[in-house]
Design an enzyme around this catalytic site. Structure first.
Site, PDB file in Angstrom:
ATOM      1  N   ASP A  98       0.335  -0.938   0.046  1.00 50.42           N
ATOM      2  CA  ASP A  98      -0.034   0.009  -0.130  1.00 50.42           C
ATOM      3  C   ASP A  98       0.967   1.599   0.155  1.00 50.42           C
ATOM      4  O   ASP A  98       0.929   2.245  -0.958  1.00 50.42           O
ATOM      5  CB  ASP A  98      -1.169   0.087   1.672  1.00 50.42           C
ATOM      6  CG  ASP A  98      -2.000  -1.049   0.878  1.00 50.42           C
ATOM      7  OD1 ASP A  98      -1.688  -2.565   0.687  1.00 50.42           O
ATOM      8  OD2 ASP A  98      -3.147  -0.717   1.619  1.00 50.42           O
TER       9      ASP A  98
ATOM     10  N   GLU B  88       1.461  -8.883  11.463  1.00 52.62           N
ATOM     11  CA  GLU B  88       1.543  -8.723   9.788  1.00 52.62           C
ATOM     12  C   GLU B  88       2.501  -8.091   9.151  1.00 52.62           C
ATOM     13  O   GLU B  88       2.701  -8.894   8.159  1.00 52.62           O
ATOM     14  CB  GLU B  88       0.527  -7.229  10.531  1.00 52.62           C
ATOM     15  CG  GLU B  88       0.478  -6.593   8.396  1.00 52.62           C
ATOM     16  CD  GLU B  88      -0.589  -5.598   8.877  1.00 52.62           C
ATOM     17  OE1 GLU B  88      -0.545  -4.599   9.875  1.00 52.62           O
ATOM     18  OE2 GLU B  88      -0.792  -4.456   7.863  1.00 52.62           O
TER      19      GLU B  88
END
Ligand code: GLC
Length: 425
Positions: free
Chosen positions: A167, A397
């Site tokens: 992202d 993550e």
């Protein structure tokens, strides 16, 4: 008390994370930060479920595909049930779909995952669950070819940085800097309420992400308008490699099914992408890099996605040698492979999203590609480093390539899946 991080225990923890993140037919990436179904997360999560519940593995993908648009796009998020803890939610995207979805896509890794699930079950050409997903993948790949190949060279253009899955990689910085944010208005971010703001994008960056979203919404999510006139148009090295690989995997399915027209179609697509990939090669840095469609400029940044060349099966021997040089260089600045950006690069930060931290799903694809290309030592180095990160820090993550510390959300679904399907085996 020291925790026992022995392998069987971690496998049990990984299964437990997937069960706890299961919302009934689909899995959230992590509780709180990401409360919906994400596209490429679900693909990798299916591999994790496959290690202990085959039915649930297929179901994860079937639920994702239930959100596929009529034009073929598989959205990046499916909002099965509203959650006020997330921005931008369904009312911001306003795509008008049932179930509600975002208006952009994510990396096309699905066909590759379906192939793996199907082969693990004996590769029956009549496999009923494979058949439905084969059609969905084909439709989605055709959507990419129709809307996201502006130069006609088989590469993938993205119209929002969120589509890439990486992202806020610094690859997008120059293109994002040109985005007009004067009309964005005010909104309330939710991500920084869940994790440390030092790991997340800055406020200025977030305004740009929202401005691109607003362009899509104002077009009525017309993918032709967005592709031709959108404010952000980049050829993404990651998705270009992933789609080429996914076309190869879909070709295997098409051949097994005796679908000769599709075999021909895919072979032509594959040949086009193989030769088109050179447009992303940046000899100055010795790697494939993302390139801006509007300015024609290469990002000049070597990211983890650059090494997907092996997974995609591209590169001359010279190009592959230079990529291996790049891996060698990384071992000198990183304790753990494979960082999302090399230390010393512009905007490198070992804690901030996609500007340094390691994401195991990208590491998995890179390692698979290296293994298939016969670079077993590299493949093994990446796999054992990935396992160590989980052993040292748990199922985060992402991880710092320098210290191995976890970053982003905890108890993360695809990290657990990668343990079960790959690095913990
Ligand atoms: C972040 C990541 C993206 C991922 C999502 C859910 O937005 O950048 O790749 O799909 O989180 O895990």
């Amino acid at each position: 008390m020291t925790q026992d991080h022995s392998a069987p225990d971690l496998s049990e923890q990984a299964r437990d994370i997937l069960r706890r993140n299961d919302r009934g037919g689909y899995t959230v990436p992590t509780r709180g930060l990401y409360p919906y179904q994400w596209n490429w997360d679900s693909a990798f999560v299916a591999l994790g479920f496959a290690a202990f519940d085959r039915n649930r593995a297929w179901q994860e993908i079937e639920t994702l595909v239930s959100g596929q648009w009529d034009d073929g796009m598989i959205p990046h998020i499916i909002f099965h049930q509203d959650d006020p803890g997330y921005f931008p939610g369904p009312s911001v995207w306003a795509t008008g779909k049932t179930p509600p979805t975002s208006g952009i896509t994510q990396p096309p890794v699905l066909a590759s995952i379906v192939r793996r699930l199907w082969e693990d079950e004996g590769a029956d050409p009549q496999h009923p669950r494979m058949a439905a997903l084969y059609e969905a993948c084909l439709k989605s790949h055709r959507w990419f070819h129709t809307y996201r190949d502006p130069l006609g060279n088989g590469l993938v253009m993205v119209t929002h940085n969120w589509e890439t899955g990486r992202d806020n990689s610094s690859e997008w910085d120059d293109a994002l800097a040109r985005i007009d944010t004067s009309q964005v208005g005010s909104y309330q971010r939710r991500d920084t309420g869940h994790v440390d703001a030092a790991m997340r994008p800055t406020a200025v960056e977030y305004d740009r992400y929202v401005a691109i979203l607003q362009f899509g919404r104002a077009s009525g999510w017309n993918h032709r308008t967005i592709a031709d006139h959108g404010p952000f148009r980049m050829l993404d090295v990651g998705m270009s490699m992933e789609l080429l690989r996914a076309n190869r995997d879909l070709l295997v399915l098409a051949k097994a099914r005796g679908d000769s027209a599709v075999v021909e179609e895919l072979e032509a697509r594959i040949a086009l992408s193989e030769s088109g990939m050179d447009y992303l090669w940046d000899e100055a840095v010795g790697a494939y890099c993302s390139r801006d469609v509007i300015t024609g400029k290469s990002s000049g940044l070597v990211t983890n996605a650059s090494f997907l060349a092996f997974y995609a099966g591209v590169g001359t021997s010279h190009q592959r040698l230079r990529l291996l040089d790049g891996l060698n260089r990384l071992t000198r600045s990183a304790t753990y492979l494979l960082p999302s950006l090399e230390k010393g690069s512009r905007a490198y930060d070992h804690k901030r999203y996609w500007r340094g931290p390691i994401w195991l799903v990208v590491s998995y694809m890179v390692a698979e590609g290296l293994r298939e290309a016969g670079h077993l030592e590299w493949a093994d180095r990446i796999r054992t480093d990935s396992a160590k990160l989980i052993e040292v820090s748990g199922f985060y993550e992402s991880f710092s390539p320098e210290t191995g510390a976890g970053s982003g959300g905890p108890d993360f679904s695809w990290t657990a899946a990668m343990w079960l399907a790959w690095c913990g085996r």
